[in-house]
Write an enzyme that holds these catalytic residues in place. Sequence first.
Site, mmCIF file in Angstrom:
data_model
loop_
_atom_site.group_PDB
_atom_site.id
_atom_site.type_symbol
_atom_site.label_atom_id
_atom_site.label_comp_id
_atom_site.label_asym_id
_atom_site.label_seq_id
_atom_site.Cartn_x
_atom_site.Cartn_y
_atom_site.Cartn_z
ATOM 1 N N CYS A 98 57.494 98.134 32.602
ATOM 2 C CA CYS A 98 56.914 98.011 33.945
ATOM 3 C C CYS A 98 56.585 99.422 34.363
ATOM 4 O O CYS A 98 57.484 100.214 34.646
ATOM 5 C CB CYS A 98 57.881 97.377 34.942
ATOM 6 S SG CYS A 98 57.200 97.475 36.623
ATOM 7 N N CYS A 101 57.570 99.937 38.389
ATOM 8 C CA CYS A 101 58.961 99.965 38.861
ATOM 9 C C CYS A 101 59.879 99.448 37.763
ATOM 10 O O CYS A 101 60.162 100.166 36.825
ATOM 11 C CB CYS A 101 59.106 99.189 40.154
ATOM 12 S SG CYS A 101 58.223 97.614 40.207
ATOM 13 N N SER A 102 60.355 98.218 37.877
ATOM 14 C CA SER A 102 61.315 97.742 36.871
ATOM 15 C C SER A 102 61.218 96.231 36.683
ATOM 16 O O SER A 102 62.221 95.577 36.420
ATOM 17 C CB SER A 102 62.733 98.120 37.291
ATOM 18 O OG SER A 102 63.013 97.569 38.567
ATOM 19 N N CYS A 103 59.998 95.648 36.826
ATOM 20 C CA CYS A 103 59.828 94.208 36.659
ATOM 21 C C CYS A 103 60.303 93.793 35.265
ATOM 22 O O CYS A 103 59.898 94.364 34.268
ATOM 23 C CB CYS A 103 58.373 93.828 36.865
ATOM 24 S SG CYS A 103 57.807 94.244 38.519
HETATM 25 FE FE FE Z 1 58.297 96.497 38.419
#
Ligand code: FE
Length: 193
Positions: A98, A101-103
């Site tokens: 991602c 961000c951190s999906c």
């Molecule tokens: Fe994300």
Amino acid sequence: MNILEADGERLLASVRALLEQKGIISSTEVRERLEATDNASPGQGARMVARAWVDPAYRALMLADGTKAAEALGIPMRGIPPLGVLENTAQVHNLVVCTLCSCYPRAVLGYPPFWYKSASFRARAVRDPRGLLAAEWKTVVPEAVRLVVVDSTADYRWMVLPVRPSGTDGWDEARLAGIVREGDMIGVTVPVV
Ligand code: FE
């Protein structure tokens, strides 16, 4: 808890109260979702991978619709972004990141590992994925194999269906699931026997 965290907690509580007031989401649904995420682990994704390795019909379903394939194994997927599945082959190696961000496909892999959220991983996965995999995971993707970097987003989550390793002929699903690690389903590592 510092002042920023305290502000964050208050903001979260207010937003949740508003969502409930307006009938958009109930506290029961929020609780169910939190429980589902807390209960999820890479073991869920590993079960899907193992099933796909032994069952061609399930493999086809998984590649066509990851959400339906997860639900078929009893993994709760309600209310979360659709799941896509990328098939690794002898010609193609997929890596999920991602960049924003951190999906992460939490429903099938649980909480993301710390490195997945790091700025370093997110940048290097795009700039030099082959170098990153070799340096940090000792995963050498040969030049002849196409390395595809796929961006996981708020709207669509991805997991990798890794190549079944040789030396596993005749293994049952449970034994196969036991060798599938979280990194194998993100594409930073490959399953080994
Ligand atoms: Fe994300």
